[in-house]
Structures are given as C-alpha cells and as structure tokens.
Design a protein around this motif. Structure first.
Motif, PDB file in Angstrom:
ATOM      1  N   PRO A  69      32.012  -2.535   6.680  1.00  0.00           N
ATOM      2  CA  PRO A  69      30.940  -3.524   6.542  1.00  0.00           C
ATOM      3  C   PRO A  69      29.632  -2.996   7.101  1.00  0.00           C
ATOM      4  O   PRO A  69      29.615  -2.220   8.056  1.00  0.00           O
ATOM      5  N   PHE A  70      28.551  -3.412   6.472  1.00  0.00           N
ATOM      6  CA  PHE A  70      27.199  -3.064   6.939  1.00  0.00           C
ATOM      7  C   PHE A  70      27.036  -1.542   7.105  1.00  0.00           C
ATOM      8  O   PHE A  70      26.509  -1.061   8.098  1.00  0.00           O
ATOM      9  N   ASN A  71      27.492  -0.778   6.110  1.00  0.00           N
ATOM     10  CA  ASN A  71      27.461   0.678   6.238  1.00  0.00           C
ATOM     11  C   ASN A  71      26.076   1.261   6.012  1.00  0.00           C
ATOM     12  O   ASN A  71      25.844   2.437   6.304  1.00  0.00           O
ATOM     13  N   VAL A  72      25.146   0.462   5.498  1.00  0.00           N
ATOM     14  CA  VAL A  72      23.767   0.913   5.282  1.00  0.00           C
ATOM     15  C   VAL A  72      22.831  -0.030   6.023  1.00  0.00           C
ATOM     16  O   VAL A  72      22.973  -1.253   5.941  1.00  0.00           O
ATOM     17  N   THR A  73      21.858   0.511   6.734  1.00  0.00           N
ATOM     18  CA  THR A  73      21.007  -0.316   7.590  1.00  0.00           C
ATOM     19  C   THR A  73      20.008  -1.159   6.793  1.00  0.00           C
ATOM     20  O   THR A  73      19.680  -0.845   5.649  1.00  0.00           O
TER      21      THR A  73
ATOM     22  N   ILE B  74      19.125  -7.949  13.086  1.00  0.00           N
ATOM     23  CA  ILE B  74      19.961  -8.745  12.182  1.00  0.00           C
ATOM     24  C   ILE B  74      20.751  -7.806  11.272  1.00  0.00           C
ATOM     25  O   ILE B  74      20.219  -6.822  10.765  1.00  0.00           O
ATOM     26  N   TYR B  75      22.019  -8.113  11.075  1.00  0.00           N
ATOM     27  CA  TYR B  75      22.825  -7.308  10.160  1.00  0.00           C
ATOM     28  C   TYR B  75      22.203  -7.312   8.761  1.00  0.00           C
ATOM     29  O   TYR B  75      21.630  -8.319   8.319  1.00  0.00           O
ATOM     30  N   PRO B  76      22.349  -6.209   8.031  1.00  0.00           N
ATOM     31  CA  PRO B  76      21.786  -6.161   6.674  1.00  0.00           C
ATOM     32  C   PRO B  76      22.569  -7.038   5.701  1.00  0.00           C
ATOM     33  O   PRO B  76      23.686  -7.487   5.996  1.00  0.00           O
ATOM     34  N   ASP B  77      21.965  -7.270   4.550  1.00  0.00           N
ATOM     35  CA  ASP B  77      22.646  -7.977   3.464  1.00  0.00           C
ATOM     36  C   ASP B  77      23.758  -7.067   2.955  1.00  0.00           C
ATOM     37  O   ASP B  77      23.503  -6.065   2.286  1.00  0.00           O
ATOM     38  N   ASP B  78      24.991  -7.412   3.254  1.00  0.00           N
ATOM     39  CA  ASP B  78      26.102  -6.516   2.928  1.00  0.00           C
ATOM     40  C   ASP B  78      26.390  -6.466   1.434  1.00  0.00           C
ATOM     41  O   ASP B  78      27.100  -5.573   0.966  1.00  0.00           O
ATOM     42  N   SER B  79      25.851  -7.405   0.675  1.00  0.00           N
ATOM     43  CA  SER B  79      26.011  -7.336  -0.782  1.00  0.00           C
ATOM     44  C   SER B  79      25.038  -6.319  -1.390  1.00  0.00           C
ATOM     45  O   SER B  79      25.235  -5.869  -2.514  1.00  0.00           O
ATOM     46  N   MET B  80      23.993  -5.989  -0.619  1.00  0.00           N
ATOM     47  CA  MET B  80      22.960  -5.042  -1.065  1.00  0.00           C
ATOM     48  C   MET B  80      22.401  -5.463  -2.428  1.00  0.00           C
ATOM     49  O   MET B  80      22.103  -4.630  -3.290  1.00  0.00           O
ATOM     50  N   TYR B  81      22.247  -6.762  -2.583  1.00  0.00           N
ATOM     51  CA  TYR B  81      21.913  -7.340  -3.889  1.00  0.00           C
ATOM     52  C   TYR B  81      20.626  -6.761  -4.476  1.00  0.00           C
ATOM     53  O   TYR B  81      20.586  -6.359  -5.645  1.00  0.00           O
ATOM     54  N   GLU B  82      19.571  -6.717  -3.671  1.00  0.00           N
ATOM     55  CA  GLU B  82      18.275  -6.309  -4.211  1.00  0.00           C
ATOM     56  C   GLU B  82      18.267  -4.835  -4.616  1.00  0.00           C
ATOM     57  O   GLU B  82      17.730  -4.481  -5.669  1.00  0.00           O
ATOM     58  N   LEU B  83      18.846  -3.980  -3.790  1.00  0.00           N
ATOM     59  CA  LEU B  83      18.875  -2.563  -4.149  1.00  0.00           C
ATOM     60  C   LEU B  83      19.768  -2.331  -5.360  1.00  0.00           C
ATOM     61  O   LEU B  83      19.412  -1.563  -6.262  1.00  0.00           O
ATOM     62  N   LYS B  84      20.907  -2.989  -5.401  1.00  0.00           N
ATOM     63  CA  LYS B  84      21.784  -2.832  -6.573  1.00  0.00           C
ATOM     64  C   LYS B  84      21.095  -3.317  -7.843  1.00  0.00           C
ATOM     65  O   LYS B  84      21.233  -2.709  -8.911  1.00  0.00           O
ATOM     66  N   SER B  85      20.342  -4.392  -7.727  1.00  0.00           N
ATOM     67  CA  SER B  85      19.614  -4.904  -8.886  1.00  0.00           C
ATOM     68  C   SER B  85      18.579  -3.893  -9.362  1.00  0.00           C
ATOM     69  O   SER B  85      18.420  -3.651 -10.573  1.00  0.00           O
ATOM     70  N   ALA B  86      17.874  -3.283  -8.394  1.00  0.00           N
ATOM     71  CA  ALA B  86      16.848  -2.298  -8.752  1.00  0.00           C
ATOM     72  C   ALA B  86      17.466  -1.060  -9.400  1.00  0.00           C
ATOM     73  O   ALA B  86      16.948  -0.533 -10.399  1.00  0.00           O
ATOM     74  N   LEU B  87      18.572  -0.585  -8.857  1.00  0.00           N
ATOM     75  CA  LEU B  87      19.246   0.577  -9.436  1.00  0.00           C
ATOM     76  C   LEU B  87      19.867   0.241 -10.795  1.00  0.00           C
ATOM     77  O   LEU B  87      19.848   1.068 -11.727  1.00  0.00           O
ATOM     78  N   SER B  88      20.382  -0.974 -10.924  1.00  0.00           N
ATOM     79  CA  SER B  88      20.948  -1.405 -12.209  1.00  0.00           C
ATOM     80  C   SER B  88      19.883  -1.397 -13.292  1.00  0.00           C
ATOM     81  O   SER B  88      20.120  -0.966 -14.434  1.00  0.00           O
TER      82      SER B  88
ATOM     83  N   HIS C  10       7.588  -1.025   7.865  1.00  0.00           N
ATOM     84  CA  HIS C  10       6.785  -1.645   8.921  1.00  0.00           C
ATOM     85  C   HIS C  10       6.869  -3.172   8.845  1.00  0.00           C
ATOM     86  O   HIS C  10       7.039  -3.852   9.876  1.00  0.00           O
ATOM     87  N   GLU C  11       6.775  -3.720   7.649  1.00  0.00           N
ATOM     88  CA  GLU C  11       6.784  -5.174   7.478  1.00  0.00           C
ATOM     89  C   GLU C  11       8.134  -5.797   7.832  1.00  0.00           C
ATOM     90  O   GLU C  11       8.214  -6.985   8.154  1.00  0.00           O
ATOM     91  N   ASN C  12       9.190  -4.992   7.740  1.00  0.00           N
ATOM     92  CA  ASN C  12      10.534  -5.523   7.986  1.00  0.00           C
ATOM     93  C   ASN C  12      11.137  -5.062   9.307  1.00  0.00           C
ATOM     94  O   ASN C  12      12.315  -5.303   9.567  1.00  0.00           O
TER      95      ASN C  12
END
Length: 368
Positions: free
Chosen positions: A253-257, A62-76, A54-56
């Motif tokens: 590119p941008f394969n995840v929303t 806008i296209y998503p962050d294609d590096s997926m930095y935050e999710l990768k960091s959380a999974l790491s 809801h907040e986002n």
C-alpha cells in the motif's frame, strides 16, 4: 542470525557516485562537479512540476491516493489504454521486482542480453532463478529464440533502448520475435523510449499496440529519464489486465508518494518541455560523436540520453573514469559489466564544453 541462502549469489547494485561523495573524497566544490553517470535529465523537470510539488507540499503528512486515479487517468489518455492496464511503481524497477516475484520460482530460467540493466539479474537471483545470457550485448533476437527453445525461460527481458549500451531494436524485428514466443512473460523495458522514438520512428513502440498483439508482454516506462523525475522514483507497467491483477497482489500500500504522483501528473502536462530537452539531448550528443571521431574512439550509436565509448585494450576505462572523477566529472565505468567502456550522460552545452576539455586532458596524459 540466519540469512536467506540466495543472498550469497547476489552482488549489491552499484549506483552512480553521488556528488556529495565526490565532494568528501576529493575536496572539489559542489559547483565544480558535473554528474554524468546516472542518465538523469540535465535540464531538470518542467517548471510545472516544480510548481505542482510546491503547491502540494502541505500534503506530506497525508497518505497518497492509493488508487492513483489521476495519474492513471492521465497515462490512460496518453497511451489510449484503460486504467486496468496500468500498475504504478516506485520507479519501473519496482514493477520489475513485482514481475520476478509473481512469476519466478526456484530453478526457473530467465533470459536476457549479455550486457543489460543489472537489476534483471538481481531480482531473478532473489527468487532462486538461473540466468541465461546471450553472447552479445546487442539483442540478437535470432539467438534469443534459440536460447528460448533450449532453456524454456519463465521470463525474457528485452531492454530497448538497452542500458548501458544505448542501442535499440527496430519495432518490426521485435514483433517478429514476439509472434513466435507466447509462453513466458516478456518484459519490454522502454525506460528510454521517448528518446528512441524522437530519433527514429522505426524504433518507436506503442504500448497499446504491443500488449494488444502480444498478451504475454508487459511494457515498462519511467518518469526518471526524459521527464526529469529521477529523484521522485516513479514508473509504470502496461499489460493486459490478467497480468496487472497478479502484480497488484504484490504491491504494498502507498508504494508511491503523494508528491511523486503530483510531479508525474504535472510532467505529463508539459510535453513541449520534454520534447525540447530531447531535442537538446541529440544536438549535444552529436558533439560527443564528433569528439570520438577526432580522438579515434569507438562508440555505440545511441538512442538514449547517454553515449557509450568503447576503448581498445591499451586504454583502461577504469583509469579514464577515475581520472575524470578526480577532475570533477562523474561518468559510469562499465568494467563491472565486463566492458572496457564508459557510459556518459549527455549534459548541457556548458557541462559538455568542460567535459571535452577535461576528457582530452586525460586522453593526452594517458598517451604520454
């Protein structure tokens, strides 16, 4: 118009019937329909997920962050691995597709269980590969080894817990097999691992340990099951960087929303919610076990969020599934898998109360 000739070998994947279709076909009100066919989490997603989406919501343009930095960091952090060990897909299905396209060529062999997730075969056939199946729905890894030696497969699929049957391998048994099979890409699909690890630690597979011991293995996980994000389509693969780098060459590119990334990150922050839904799952699954015992039905001991009932020859799984559908209960008939069986997602207490009543009506009517 000319189509790729490999399409003649393919069947369309059959997803579980959507609620909207049942409303149209049978005139049943949506509130009276119970969907237990696609192994979604009946308790939904964490409130943190709903809040985060809801907040986002304003970011949808806008296209998503294609590096997926935050999710990768959380999974790491969750798995104690490096971001370089990760690839994120639109569901773990997309990572499966990357693997098939990266490895398979015309005439290659792909080894899998007799009855397992249908997309393994579909993606392999798309690449012109040949399918080699074991003789049993269970993963008999001694037989798998014999088939590996005979057919030299380019990919081996191991689904634990297995979909659509629900059985799972002991970790030590799997590792013994992996020690002797070092050539092909081995895909260990752990879409339901959160459930298996809760029920029996001997079934639990740690992806860091797995890929550390076996560099030709990729571990697949998903947010669609225990985390309740089936509608967001997001999953991941964990492997050595050499494998991940090759798969990245196939990732669009941008394969995840944007909102899928937000939802997954929020879901990882509420492990308490996930564990509580898993606890409820097995609490309610015991009721399905007791129902089967009372009604004289055979079932497969399940390490997932579903249970598979096996029927004797005088009972038709297709008839039972269709009869339940007409009463507003959507289950998965496994006739297309060559099984006289149905797979039922474990619902909430209230859903299951109604399912047992209607299921007994169907069985009693069948006996008459």
């Amino acid at each position: 118009m000319k189509f790729n000739p490999t399409l003649s070998r393919l069947k369309t994947y059959e997803a579980g019937k959507p609620i909207e279709l049942v409303v149209r076909e049978f005139g049943i009100e949506e509130k009276d329909i119970i969907k237990l066919a696609s192994n979604e989490n009946p308790y939904g997603a964490s409130p943190k997920v709903i809040e985060g989406v809801h907040e986002n919501a304003h970011k949808v343009s806008i296209y998503p962050d294609d590096s997926m930095y935050e999710l990768k960091s959380a999974l790491s952090q969750k798995f104690n691995i490096f971001p370089e060990n990760l690839i994120i897909g639109a569901g773990s299905d997309q990572v499966l597709e990357f693997c098939a396209r990266a490895v398979l060529g015309e005439g290659d062999n792909v080894l899998m269980s007799k009855i397992t997730f249908a997309m393994y075969e579909i993606y392999a056939l798309q690449q012109g590969a040949n399918i080699v199946r074991s003789s049993c729905y269970r993963h008999d890894l001694d037989e798998f080894y014999d088939l590996y030696k005979k057919y030299n497969p380019a990919i081996i699929h191991i689904c634990t817990p297995n979909n659509p049957t629900g059985d799972a391998l002991d970790r030590d048994y799997l590792y013994q097999f992996l020690e002797d099979v070092t050539d092909p890409l081995i895909i260990v699909d752990c879409a339901y691992m959160e459930y298996a690890a809760y029920k029996d630690p001997k079934k639990s597979i740690d992806p860091k340990d797995l890929i550390g011991k076996f560099p030709n293995v990729i571990y697949l996980g998903t947010f669609s099951k225990a985390y309740g994000l089936g509608g967001m389509r997001i999953g991941y693969g964990i492997a050595q960087p050499r494998i991940i780098q090759e798969l990245y060459k196939l990732r669009p590119p941008f394969n995840v929303t944007t909102l899928s990334l937000v939802a997954a990150q929020a879901a990882l922050e509420d492990e308490k919610f996930v564990q509580e839904t898993i606890r409820k799952n097995f609490e309610q699954m015991e009721r399905y076990v007791q129902f089967a015992l009372r009604e004289g039905l055979e079932f497969i001991d399940s390490y997932t969020n579903f249970i598979t009932y096996l029927f004797p020859s005088h009972l038709s799984s297709r008839y039972i599934a269709e009869s339940l559908l007409k009463k507003g209960v959507i289950v998965r008939d496994l006739t297309s898998y060559g099984m006289n069986a149905i797979r039922i997602t474990i619902g909430t207490k209230e859903q299951n109360d109604r399912v047992f009543t209607l299921f007994k009506e169907v069985l009693d009517g069948y006996k008459k």
